[in-house]
Design an enzyme around this catalytic site. Structure first.
Site, short mmCIF file in Angstrom:
data_model
loop_
_atom_site.label_atom_id
_atom_site.label_comp_id
_atom_site.label_asym_id
_atom_site.label_seq_id
_atom_site.Cartn_x
_atom_site.Cartn_y
_atom_site.Cartn_z
N TYR A 77 -13.88 -3.37 11.95
CA TYR A 77 -12.53 -2.10 11.21
C TYR A 77 -10.68 -1.95 12.81
O TYR A 77 -9.99 -2.78 12.72
CB TYR A 77 -12.41 -0.68 11.58
CG TYR A 77 -10.95 -0.06 10.90
CD1 TYR A 77 -10.55 -0.19 10.02
CD2 TYR A 77 -10.39 0.70 11.75
CE1 TYR A 77 -8.50 0.45 9.81
CE2 TYR A 77 -9.39 1.65 11.98
CZ TYR A 77 -8.42 1.53 10.48
OH TYR A 77 -7.37 2.35 10.89
N ALA A 78 -11.58 -2.27 13.61
CA ALA A 78 -10.93 -1.94 14.62
C ALA A 78 -10.63 -3.32 15.24
O ALA A 78 -9.47 -3.32 16.11
CB ALA A 78 -11.94 -1.22 16.32
N ASP A 100 -2.19 -6.86 -5.45
CA ASP A 100 -3.28 -6.68 -4.38
C ASP A 100 -3.13 -7.82 -3.24
O ASP A 100 -3.44 -9.31 -3.25
CB ASP A 100 -4.70 -7.52 -4.74
CG ASP A 100 -5.68 -7.44 -3.87
OD1 ASP A 100 -5.39 -7.14 -2.76
OD2 ASP A 100 -7.25 -7.55 -4.45
N VAL A 101 -2.24 -7.14 -2.68
CA VAL A 101 -2.00 -8.11 -0.89
C VAL A 101 -3.09 -8.76 -0.34
O VAL A 101 -2.90 -9.77 0.20
CB VAL A 101 -1.18 -7.33 -0.17
CG1 VAL A 101 0.17 -6.90 -0.79
CG2 VAL A 101 -2.14 -5.95 0.23
N ASN A 103 1.65 -1.84 5.48
CA ASN A 103 0.70 -1.23 5.65
C ASN A 103 -0.77 -0.92 5.06
O ASN A 103 -0.97 -0.04 5.16
CB ASN A 103 1.86 0.22 4.75
CG ASN A 103 1.10 1.78 4.59
OD1 ASN A 103 1.08 2.23 5.40
ND2 ASN A 103 0.46 1.82 3.28
N ALA A 120 -9.95 -5.30 13.69
CA ALA A 120 -8.72 -6.18 12.61
C ALA A 120 -7.54 -6.00 12.77
O ALA A 120 -6.26 -6.52 13.11
CB ALA A 120 -9.04 -5.99 11.31
N LYS A 121 -7.57 -4.51 13.52
CA LYS A 121 -6.53 -3.50 13.72
C LYS A 121 -5.82 -4.28 15.23
O LYS A 121 -4.54 -4.09 15.67
CB LYS A 121 -6.80 -2.38 13.96
CG LYS A 121 -7.31 -1.16 12.46
CD LYS A 121 -5.78 -1.95 11.40
CE LYS A 121 -5.67 -0.71 10.47
NZ LYS A 121 -4.37 -1.06 9.61
N GLY A 160 0.23 -1.52 -0.21
CA GLY A 160 -0.26 0.34 -0.01
C GLY A 160 0.69 1.54 0.39
O GLY A 160 0.58 2.11 0.24
#
Length: 268
Positions: free
Chosen positions: A157-158, A64-65, A91, A160-161, A19
């Site tokens: 999202y949170a 595309d990772v 990233n 995953a982080k 990214g």
């Protein structure tokens, strides 16, 4: 003995930044290149990939990772053209609003793939390559302060982080015998071209009020931390999440009231 200033240099080391076409990723790629690394940018947007790679004098690979075959192909090309990768910066990522009661399975899967699945894919592939080559290295993943606090409207999202934070710890333990260090960077608000584009009239007033240092961070400040973690100066640091956030995480909800300057917790 005294440390050697040359310990910060990354001369001729091969680094991958996923990214890396814009924002924090591009800043990190530029920082690594400035300290001597040969940089490969893995970016799924072809135009941004080409421009970014040219700007840092690196190799751009449209990738595309989230796709395991694409990651393998990108790594094969990177090794063939630049050499064995010893620095990986995970990233790539992204988010969108996903309130808990409204998040669909597709939305959950999309946010997982964008923010956590690729961390496994890229770390595993690059670490396997390091082990096969008999070399150590440094893996750095960009997580977020949202991974260690509530993030209303962004639960998937949170989560995953937060997964990145734990994965960093576990991967650090498993890879330590191979001389591979694994750490994470957790920014808060960072001024990027994307943030500026969303605020054509200037950044919102008070954007730094909740940050102890009173301002958002810069891409270069995140890049500086990445260079440190990639370098020999961080040779005994692994399994850590470094909060490059102006003190937000440490403050635990305290901030300086924008009018009075008084330490305030909660609504002021």
């Amino acid at each position: 003995m005294a440390i050697d200033p040359s310990g910060i240099l990354l001369t001729d080391r091969v680094a991958v930044v996923t990214g890396g076409g814009a924002g924090i990723g591009l800043g990190i790629a530029a920082g690594l290149a400035a300290f001597g690394a040969r940089v490969a940018i893995w970016e799924r947007d072809a135009d941004r990939c080409a421009v970014a790679a040219e700007s840092v004098g690196g190799l751009g690979i449209v990738t595309d990772v989230r796709d395991s075959a694409a990651v393998t192909a990108a790594l094969d090309r990177t090794v063939a053209e630049l050499g064995t990768v010893t620095i990986l910066v995970n990233n790539a990522g992204g988010t969108f609003s996903s309130p808990l009661l409204e998040t669909s399975e597709n939305a959950w899967d999309a946010l997982y793939k964008a923010n956590l699945r690729h961390v496994l894919l890229c770390t595993q592939r690059v670490a396997q390559q390091m082990v096969a080559a008999g070399v150590g290295g440094s893996v750095i993943t960009v997580t977020s302060i949202e991974g260690v606090r509530a993030a209303p409207g962004y639960a998937a999202y949170a989560a995953a982080k937060a997964g990145v934070v734990n994965y960093t710890q576990t991967a650090a333990f498993e890879l330590a015998p191979h001389g591979i260090r694994v750490n994470a960077l957790a920014p808060d608000v960072v001024v990027t071209e994307g943030l500026v584009a969303l605020s054509p009239g200037g950044l919102p007033a008070g954007i730094g009020d909740a940050i102890p240092m009173g301002r958002p961070g810069t891409v270069d400040e995140i890049a500086g931390a990445a260079v440190f973690l990639a370098s020999d100066l961080a040779g005994y640091i692994t399994g850590e999440t470094l909060h490059v956030d102006g003190g937000t995480h440490a403050a635990g909800g305290w901030y300086r009231h924008p009018r009075t300057g008084a330490a305030t917790l909660g609504p002021g």
